[in-house]
Design a protein around this motif. Structure first.
Motif, short mmCIF file in Angstrom:
data_model
loop_
_atom_site.label_atom_id
_atom_site.label_comp_id
_atom_site.label_asym_id
_atom_site.label_seq_id
_atom_site.Cartn_x
_atom_site.Cartn_y
_atom_site.Cartn_z
N SER A 115 0.85 -1.11 0.13
CA SER A 115 -0.06 -0.17 0.09
C SER A 115 0.85 1.33 -0.02
CB SER A 115 -0.74 -0.11 1.25
OG SER A 115 -1.70 -1.01 1.12
N ALA A 116 0.44 2.26 -0.75
CA ALA A 116 1.33 3.66 -0.77
C ALA A 116 0.31 4.65 -1.10
CB ALA A 116 2.48 3.23 -1.76
N HIS A 117 -0.25 5.28 0.08
CA HIS A 117 -1.34 6.16 -0.63
C HIS A 117 -1.42 7.29 0.80
CE1 HIS A 117 -3.84 2.82 0.71
NE2 HIS A 117 -4.13 3.47 1.67
N GLY A 118 -1.98 8.40 0.38
CA GLY A 118 -2.38 9.29 1.59
C GLY A 118 -3.68 9.47 1.90
N GLY A 119 -4.64 9.13 0.59
CA GLY A 119 -6.06 9.25 0.96
C GLY A 119 -6.70 7.99 0.26
N GLY A 120 -6.74 6.86 1.10
CA GLY A 120 -7.23 5.70 0.81
C GLY A 120 -8.40 5.25 1.49
N LYS A 121 -8.82 5.97 2.38
CA LYS A 121 -9.96 5.72 3.13
C LYS A 121 -11.24 5.77 2.46
CE LYS A 121 -12.61 6.65 7.60
NZ LYS A 121 -12.51 7.62 8.65
N LEU A 122 -12.02 4.67 2.33
CA LEU A 122 -13.36 4.82 1.56
C LEU A 122 -14.52 5.51 2.50
CD1 LEU A 122 -15.32 3.72 -0.50
CD2 LEU A 122 -15.64 1.72 1.04
N PHE A 123 -14.93 6.36 1.60
CA PHE A 123 -15.96 7.19 2.19
C PHE A 123 -17.43 7.15 1.79
CE2 PHE A 123 -18.19 11.45 2.07
CZ PHE A 123 -18.80 11.41 3.41
N CYS A 124 -18.41 6.67 1.97
CA CYS A 124 -19.76 6.46 1.25
C CYS A 124 -20.89 7.34 1.90
CB CYS A 124 -20.23 5.10 1.56
SG CYS A 124 -19.06 3.85 0.50
N PRO A 125 -21.14 8.47 1.17
CA PRO A 125 -21.92 9.46 1.77
C PRO A 125 -23.16 8.70 2.10
CG PRO A 125 -20.73 10.55 -0.20
CD PRO A 125 -20.50 8.98 -0.12
N ASP A 126 -23.50 7.92 1.35
CA ASP A 126 -25.11 7.15 1.67
C ASP A 126 -24.59 5.64 1.99
OD1 ASP A 126 -27.43 5.65 1.41
OD2 ASP A 126 -27.98 6.37 -0.50
N PRO A 127 -24.80 5.28 3.40
CA PRO A 127 -24.63 4.00 3.85
C PRO A 127 -25.06 2.88 3.11
CG PRO A 127 -24.89 5.51 5.59
CD PRO A 127 -25.20 6.28 4.48
N ALA A 128 -26.46 3.41 2.44
CA ALA A 128 -27.36 2.19 1.83
C ALA A 128 -26.53 1.66 0.52
CB ALA A 128 -28.74 3.02 1.29
N ILE A 129 -25.86 2.65 0.04
CA ILE A 129 -25.26 2.24 -1.09
C ILE A 129 -23.91 1.13 -1.00
CG2 ILE A 129 -23.44 2.99 -2.85
CD1 ILE A 129 -25.19 5.61 -3.27
N LEU A 130 -23.31 1.40 0.30
CA LEU A 130 -22.31 0.72 0.70
C LEU A 130 -22.67 -0.85 0.96
CD1 LEU A 130 -19.39 -0.05 1.27
CD2 LEU A 130 -19.70 0.87 3.51
N ASP A 131 -24.01 -0.85 1.77
CA ASP A 131 -24.42 -1.92 2.07
C ASP A 131 -24.95 -2.80 0.86
OD1 ASP A 131 -24.02 -1.23 4.85
OD2 ASP A 131 -26.26 -0.57 5.02
N SER A 132 -25.55 -2.10 -0.17
CA SER A 132 -26.04 -2.69 -1.09
C SER A 132 -24.80 -3.45 -1.87
CB SER A 132 -26.54 -1.89 -2.20
OG SER A 132 -27.31 -2.51 -3.28
N ALA A 133 -23.79 -2.65 -1.99
CA ALA A 133 -22.34 -3.09 -2.97
C ALA A 133 -21.76 -4.31 -2.03
CB ALA A 133 -21.44 -2.02 -2.81
N ARG A 134 -22.14 -4.41 -0.76
CA ARG A 134 -21.37 -5.43 -0.24
C ARG A 134 -22.51 -6.88 -0.26
NH1 ARG A 134 -19.62 -4.24 5.99
NH2 ARG A 134 -18.76 -5.95 5.79
N GLU A 135 -23.80 -6.40 -0.36
CA GLU A 135 -24.67 -7.82 -0.56
C GLU A 135 -24.32 -8.19 -1.96
OE1 GLU A 135 -28.41 -6.04 0.13
OE2 GLU A 135 -28.10 -5.55 2.41
#
Length: 574
Positions: free
Chosen positions: A458-478
């Protein structure tokens, strides 16, 4: 290799204009010249700083005279090397090669410094031939595969050498000092010397070689699985301490500095997670080696390795796709903007890592703006992405770009809800080797790799995932669109630093599209597609007998190579 292959630069730092210093630097130059002449080493550069003094009030303050010699050499085979970490704790033994002839001078030592002293007599290279023989002995033992690890006796002395080997090997050792030895001098003098780890079956052959070259040596003791340091002299234990206690002491100053230099919460997380078992890989598939057929033939699928101002990693990426059988093309955004080339004949597009436009607007935001707000470029990429026979890969900065472009996890998400990657929790750039787990997903490039736990850079300064809408992340994981996750030493997805370098929720390191054609991830598989790029490989991998420890197959190539081979097979219909 040979001593004559070594070249070096010599940097002199001296207050040569002050009384007596000219004579001192003359003596030092003469001594260095005699040594390197006897060794057969050439000096091909250097730098002089001969005004290392300043007047403060009425007092002259001068730096101590110093010569810094930096050596470098060609390596016939970069995989033939010795590292300091202990490889076979509980099975191996330790030996000290001592070209100093038993001297244990403490002048200039770390021990003397700790007590505010300088000392009377410093270590020196008294016998040039012994040093030459020391080098030749190591080369010979390496040729005969007699050694597991090697570390020089240097700053901090023998005890520091041994502890460093144990810390990096996550284990311990038990040694006996020679009868009547001065404990402090023997352990803390920084004389010439090497500590070697070896298997007992090789000991007789090693002693024959050492005697042949006339080098003094001492059989020190054994390595141990138990994380404990035990040192004895004359049947009396002089040190008995846990390895992890020494590890915490070793890191204490760094831990304190980290509290001031980064997010204090992540600094404490790193300290708390220090007592871990170490990375444990799992490879549930057979990595396939590269054959000469990969480089032959016509009509290879073309892949565009796209870079922008500030990009890097394009050469590693080009190599990875070339080795997998592709015809990689180096293409800049300017090439596309000026219509010097079209993407019509390309099957794949790869956005490489780096810091496009220095990330001044946020990671990859400038790169994304160039595409989104330029009608010509937007049409070029929209046309490419809409073709059902194409794939795309975004790594690091490229991953951030694909998020801004709305390609992953699926198209059509409103901009104010689009997942993106933001500043790491540590609030600084992170570069380290960690582990990720690959889960089941539609990703074309990860087919057959499900269940793997692999090391990766890994080599980055901005790699934290940010999802403004948690429902989108939940759907992506499902839907299985988060195929790569940072894991701890037990293989579980984690948000804990430094297992997770950025703090992404559930350890998520990237997304793929619903049809599996598009993949974006923050860590760098192209920097690990060859085994020699891995900084840590279990000893079992090197001999092939690792089924119980790591996976079900004998390793023949880097597991990450499969990712690029998958893309090739998808393009060729195999």
């Amino acid at each position: 290799s040979d001593l004559s292959h070594i070249k070096c630069s010599v940097n002199w730092m001296w207050a040569a204009k002050l009384p007596g210093e000219g004579a001192r630097i003359y003596d030092a130059v003469k001594a260095v010249a005699e040594l390197i002449t006897d060794l057969g080493i050439a000096v091909d550069g250097g730098k002089d700083s001969l005004s290392m003094a300043a007047k403060v009030g009425s007092e002259n303050v001068k730096a101590p005279g110093e010569a810094v010699v930096s050596g470098y050499a060609t390596m016939p085979d970069i995989t033939r090397k010795l590292t300091p970490d202990l490889k076979k704790p509980g099975e191996s033994s330790l030996i000290l090669i001592d070209p100093s002839g038993g001297k244990n001078r403490l002048g200039g030592s770390a021990l003397a410094q700790a007590f505010g002293q300088i000392g009377d007599e410093s270590p020196d290279v008294d016998d040039h031939q012994a040093l030459i023989n020391c080098f030749r002995v190591i080369q010979k033992m390496m040729d005969e595969n007699l050694l597991l690890a090697c570390h020089d006796r240097s700053d901090g002395g023998l005890i520091t050498t041994l502890v460093e080997m144990a810390l990096s090997g996550n284990c311990g050792f038990s040694i006996n000092l020679p009868a009547g030895a001065d404990t402090l001098a023997y352990l803390f003098s920084a004389e010439l010397g090497l500590v070697l780890e070896y298997l007992p079956d090789n000991e007789n052959r090693m002693r024959i070689i050492l005697d042949e070259y006339g080098l003094p040596y001492t059989l020190l003791g054994e390595t141990t699985d138990e994380k404990k340091i035990v040192i004895s002299r004359d049947d009396e234990i002089v040190l008995d301490i846990d390895t992890m206690t020494l590890y915490h002491w070793w890191e204490a100053t760094s831990d304190r500095l980290e509290l001031e230099q980064m997010n204090a919460v992540t600094a404490r997380e790193m300290t708390a997670s220090r007592e871990s078992c170490g990375i444990r890989y799992h490879v549930p598939f057979q990595p396939e080696p590269i054959t000469s057929g990969n480089f032959r033939g016509e009509n290879k699928p073309r892949v565009a390795i796209i870079r922008e101002e500030g990009s890097n990693g394009d050469r590693e990426m080009t190599s990875a796709f070339f080795w997998a059988g592709f015809e990689p093309w180096d293409i800049t955004m300017t090439d596309l903007l000026e219509e010097k080339i079209s993407l019509d004949k390309f099957r794949g597009v790869v956005f490489v890592g780096g810091f496009s436009y220095a990330d001044v607007l946020d990671p990859a935001k400038g790169w994304a703006a160039q595409i989104k707000f330029n009608t010509k470029l937007k049409k070029t990429f929209d046309t490419f992405f809409s073709r059902s026979d194409t794939f795309s890969l975004g790594i690091c900065n490229g991953c951030q770009l694909m998020a801004f472009l709305g390609i992953i996890p699926w198209e059509g998400i409103p901009e104010d809800k689009q997942p993106r990657f933001i500043t790491n929790n540590s609030q600084r750039f992170e570069s380290h080797w960690g582990a990720v787990r690959i889960s089941e997903s539609p990703a074309v490039m990860l087919k057959g790799m499900e269940g793997s736990i692999l090391g990766i850079w890994s080599a980055h300064g901005g790699g934290k995932l940010f999802c403004p809408d948690p429902a989108i992340l939940d759907s992506a994981r499902e839907q299985g669109l988060t195929p790569v996750a940072y894991v701890d030493d037990d293989g579980n997805p984690t948000e804990t630093y430094r297992f997770n370098p950025n703090g992404s929720p559930a350890g998520i390191a990237g997304f793929c599209s619903k049809d599996g054609r598009h993949l974006a991830m923050m860590p760098h598989p192209e920097r690990a597609f060859l085994l020699w790029q891995w900084p840590y490989i279990p000893e079992e991998w090197k001999k092939g007998d690792w089924k119980k420890e790591v996976g079900d197959y004998v390793l023949a190539a880097s597991p990450w190579l499969k990712m690029f081979q998958n893309a090739y097979r998808w393009c060729t219909g195999e």
